[in-house]
Motif scaffolding. Structure first.
Motif, PDB file in Angstrom:
ATOM      1  N   ARG A 131      31.054  11.942  44.616  1.00 21.46           N
ATOM      2  CA  ARG A 131      29.894  11.442  43.869  1.00 21.46           C
ATOM      3  C   ARG A 131      30.296  10.426  42.807  1.00 21.46           C
ATOM      4  NH1 ARG A 131      26.338  16.472  43.383  1.00 21.46           N
ATOM      5  NH2 ARG A 131      26.398  16.124  41.153  1.00 21.46           N
ATOM      6  N   HIS A 157      33.204  16.880  44.130  1.00 17.65           N
ATOM      7  CA  HIS A 157      32.453  15.884  43.372  1.00 17.65           C
ATOM      8  C   HIS A 157      33.151  14.530  43.262  1.00 17.65           C
ATOM      9  CE1 HIS A 157      30.373  19.575  42.452  1.00 17.65           C
ATOM     10  NE2 HIS A 157      29.338  18.841  42.126  1.00 17.65           N
ATOM     11  N   THR A 192      20.814   9.568  47.240  1.00 22.28           N
ATOM     12  CA  THR A 192      21.650  10.741  47.488  1.00 22.28           C
ATOM     13  C   THR A 192      22.875  10.316  48.276  1.00 22.28           C
ATOM     14  OG1 THR A 192      21.951  12.774  48.742  1.00 22.28           O
ATOM     15  CG2 THR A 192      20.165  11.405  49.462  1.00 22.28           C
ATOM     16  N   ILE A 193      24.014  10.881  47.934  1.00 27.02           N
ATOM     17  CA  ILE A 193      25.206  10.553  48.733  1.00 27.02           C
ATOM     18  C   ILE A 193      25.070  11.156  50.125  1.00 27.02           C
ATOM     19  CG2 ILE A 193      26.722  10.385  46.714  1.00 27.02           C
ATOM     20  CD1 ILE A 193      27.972  13.101  47.753  1.00 27.02           C
ATOM     21  N   ASP A 194      24.219  12.189  50.264  1.00 22.75           N
ATOM     22  CA  ASP A 194      24.105  12.892  51.552  1.00 22.75           C
ATOM     23  C   ASP A 194      23.397  12.069  52.637  1.00 22.75           C
ATOM     24  OD1 ASP A 194      25.253  14.942  50.182  1.00 22.75           O
ATOM     25  OD2 ASP A 194      23.517  16.275  50.216  1.00 22.75           O
ATOM     26  N   ARG A 198      24.278  26.983  46.198  1.00 18.49           N
ATOM     27  CA  ARG A 198      25.451  26.103  46.188  1.00 18.49           C
ATOM     28  C   ARG A 198      26.343  26.472  47.359  1.00 18.49           C
ATOM     29  NH1 ARG A 198      28.649  26.920  41.347  1.00 18.49           N
ATOM     30  NH2 ARG A 198      29.910  25.204  42.129  1.00 18.49           N
ATOM     31  N   ASN A 221      20.076  18.672  38.023  1.00 18.17           N
ATOM     32  CA  ASN A 221      19.411  19.178  39.230  1.00 18.17           C
ATOM     33  C   ASN A 221      18.812  20.559  38.944  1.00 18.17           C
ATOM     34  OD1 ASN A 221      21.857  20.452  39.150  1.00 18.17           O
ATOM     35  ND2 ASN A 221      22.637  19.573  41.057  1.00 18.17           N
ATOM     36  N   MET A 260      31.031  16.899  51.298  1.00 19.45           N
ATOM     37  CA  MET A 260      29.656  17.239  50.924  1.00 19.45           C
ATOM     38  C   MET A 260      28.705  16.974  52.087  1.00 19.45           C
ATOM     39  SD  MET A 260      29.143  16.446  46.913  1.00 19.45           S
ATOM     40  CE  MET A 260      29.719  17.645  45.704  1.00 19.45           C
ATOM     41  N   GLY A 261      27.539  17.554  52.006  1.00 15.14           N
ATOM     42  CA  GLY A 261      26.552  17.454  53.073  1.00 15.14           C
ATOM     43  C   GLY A 261      26.055  18.856  53.347  1.00 15.14           C
ATOM     44  N   ARG A 262      25.022  19.209  52.587  1.00 12.80           N
ATOM     45  CA  ARG A 262      24.516  20.581  52.658  1.00 12.80           C
ATOM     46  C   ARG A 262      23.859  20.880  53.998  1.00 12.80           C
ATOM     47  NH1 ARG A 262      22.275  21.781  46.786  1.00 12.80           N
ATOM     48  NH2 ARG A 262      21.559  19.657  46.887  1.00 12.80           N
ATOM     49  N   GLU A 316      30.167  20.696  54.218  1.00 13.48           N
ATOM     50  CA  GLU A 316      30.054  22.005  53.542  1.00 13.48           C
ATOM     51  C   GLU A 316      28.992  22.899  54.196  1.00 13.48           C
ATOM     52  OE1 GLU A 316      28.968  21.193  49.454  1.00 13.48           O
ATOM     53  OE2 GLU A 316      27.243  19.991  50.080  1.00 13.48           O
TER      54      GLU A 316
HETATM   55  O1  F6P Z   1      22.863  16.550  47.200  1.00 19.14           O
HETATM   56  C1  F6P Z   1      24.028  15.986  46.740  1.00 19.14           C
HETATM   57  C2  F6P Z   1      25.115  17.014  46.597  1.00 19.14           C
HETATM   58  O2  F6P Z   1      26.266  16.298  46.216  1.00 19.14           O
HETATM   59  C3  F6P Z   1      25.367  17.880  47.817  1.00 19.14           C
HETATM   60  O3  F6P Z   1      26.084  17.247  48.825  1.00 19.14           O
HETATM   61  C4  F6P Z   1      26.070  19.047  47.209  1.00 19.14           C
HETATM   62  O4  F6P Z   1      25.897  20.219  47.971  1.00 19.14           O
HETATM   63  C5  F6P Z   1      25.386  19.193  45.896  1.00 19.14           C
HETATM   64  O5  F6P Z   1      24.848  17.939  45.570  1.00 19.14           O
HETATM   65  C6  F6P Z   1      26.274  19.698  44.788  1.00 19.14           C
HETATM   66  O6  F6P Z   1      25.523  19.885  43.642  1.00 19.14           O
HETATM   67  P1  F6P Z   1      26.103  20.285  42.214  1.00 19.14           P
HETATM   68  O7  F6P Z   1      26.361  18.997  41.481  1.00 19.14           O
HETATM   69  O8  F6P Z   1      25.038  21.085  41.581  1.00 19.14           O
HETATM   70  O9  F6P Z   1      27.370  21.051  42.427  1.00 19.14           O
END
Ligand code: F6P
Length: 382
Positions: A309, A306, A160-162, A279, A95, A204-206, A257
């Motif tokens: 994920r 994570h 995306t998991i979000d 982050r 990313n 998770m869930g920005r 989050e």
């Molecule tokens: O967008 C997916 C996501 O899992 C978000 O929910 C989370 O904030 C972010 O990625 C975390 O990213 P990284 O893998 O860079 O910590």
């Protein structure tokens, strides 16, 4: 036809299923597929003037598959055998690899974002690739759109998991993340109840609270805090006190989050910097401390992180991913470039990338799931 496949952004369960579906559907048409390693990294020449500014993962040969990590990997039926159920992506992902804003370390030690997209387009043409299947979330789809504008025939696949990509009922990976989070909530219930404690779980869930909402409702949380509904900590405590009065001496609080108090900001682990986004993290421990202070209740917090994920995709995610992969190949067959395949139940259809990029699908406040949760007595801290 020579088709390139890239996986970009955070990984999500189901990526491998998409790759397999693309490869097998393309193979049926007599087309060849090539995986680009780690986002678009695999198309860049090694070395040269551009030093990536941040720590990178191991860059040596991939011992598991006995191939170099950089570059393009030919993908046929043999290479995608037995991967539908595997989490992660066999191609690797990043990313932090936006070709339009590549974070480059300059000789004076500063970091500058350099547009390396032309280099990528040249590499794409030099490899005689005819189409690109770009699998990613909003960020990756915006990159795909930029590449499309530069002449690369692109079909996007939303991931995306979000679950915050607009235009699609669901992205693959979401259902698996919700299942993982729900299982965690089930496990937390017994320990919370045994100790008469409040447990605060950060999911998770920005910017969108889909995971927190769906797992919080399914996992019988007492309070669900999502970015779409800024919370009042006193309302959260009221719910906990009311449960105590009713003889329920424990409570489960779920916080996305990106949840934030009415008069405050989101909790950050790291500010956005050149080439990478901010982050988020830390809201659960803040909430836990405030609950103890205001109610005197023993409270614990945890961040599921994570784990959400990882793991094997659920049946729903596998099916969606396989449908997306084969739909992407059909789109290429029909010359429908500049589009993204989307889930519009009961069918998988297409939308122009421009309809989707740069937008976010947040939870509507009048959502039936929010209504159901409220009817069940769950507090949103408002
Ligand atoms: O967008 C997916 C996501 O899992 C978000 O929910 C989370 O904030 C972010 O990625 C975390 O990213 P990284 O893998 O860079 O910590």
């Amino acid at each position: 036809m020579r088709i390139a496949i890239s996986t970009g952004g955070g990984d999500a369960p189901g990526l491998n299923a998409v790759i397999r579906a693309v490869v097998l559907s393309a193979h049926q048409r007599g087309w060849q597929c090539f995986g680009i390693r780690r986002g678009y990294d695999g198309l860049y020449r090694r070395g040269g003037a551009h030093t990536f500014a941040y720590a990178k993962p191991y860059d040596g040969p991939d011992r598991r598959r006995g191939e170099p990590r950089g570059g393009l990997v030919a993908l046929g039926p043999d290479q995608v055998r037995g991967i539908t159920h595997l989490g992660g992506t066999i191609l690797g992902t990043t990313n932090r690899g936006n070709p339009f804003r590549w974070p480059t370390l300059l000789p004076d030690g500063t970091v500058q974002e350099i547009d390396r997209s032309d280099e990528l387009v040249e590499a794409f043409k030099a490899r005689r690739l005819d189409a690109l299947v770009a699998i990613g979330g909003d960020g990756s789809l915006s990159i795909a759109h930029g590449l499309w504008q530069k002449g690369i025939p692109v079909v996007g696949v939303p991931k995306t998991i979000d679950n915050d990509v607009v235009g699609t009922e669901s992205t693959f990976g979401f259902d698996t993340a919700v299942a993982t989070a729900t299982e965690a909530l089930d496990k937390l219930h017994t320990t919370a109840e045994s100790h008469d404690r409040v447990m605060v779980v950060e999911l998770m869930g920005r910017y969108a609270g889909w995971i927190a909402l769906h797992s919080g409702l399914s996992g019988s949380a007492d309070v669900i805090l999502i970015p779409e509904i800024p919370f009042d900590i006193e309302k959260v405590c009221e719910k906990i006190r009311a449960r105590e009065l009713a003889g329920r001496n424990f409570s489960i609080v779920v916080a996305a989050e990106g949840a934030r108090p009415k008069d405050g900001k989101v909790e950050l682990l790291e500010e956005a910097k050149k080439g990478s986004v901010e982050r988020l993290g830390g809201i659960a421990s803040r909430i836990a401390a405030a609950i103890t202070e205001r109610t005197g209740k023993e409270t614990r917090s945890l961040v599921l992180g994570h784990l959400q994920r990882g793991g094997s995709p659920t049946t729903f995610d596998r099916l969606l991913a396989l449908r997306f992969g084969s739909a992407a190949v059909r789109a290429i067959g029909e010359g429908a470039f500049g589009t993204v395949v989307v889930f519009t139940p009961p069918t998988v259809s297409r939308r122009p990338i421009t309809d989707i990029m740069g937008k976010q699908k947040v939870v509507p406040l009048d959502s039936g799931i929010i209504l159901t949760a409220r009817n069940l007595g769950i507090s949103f801290g408002d």
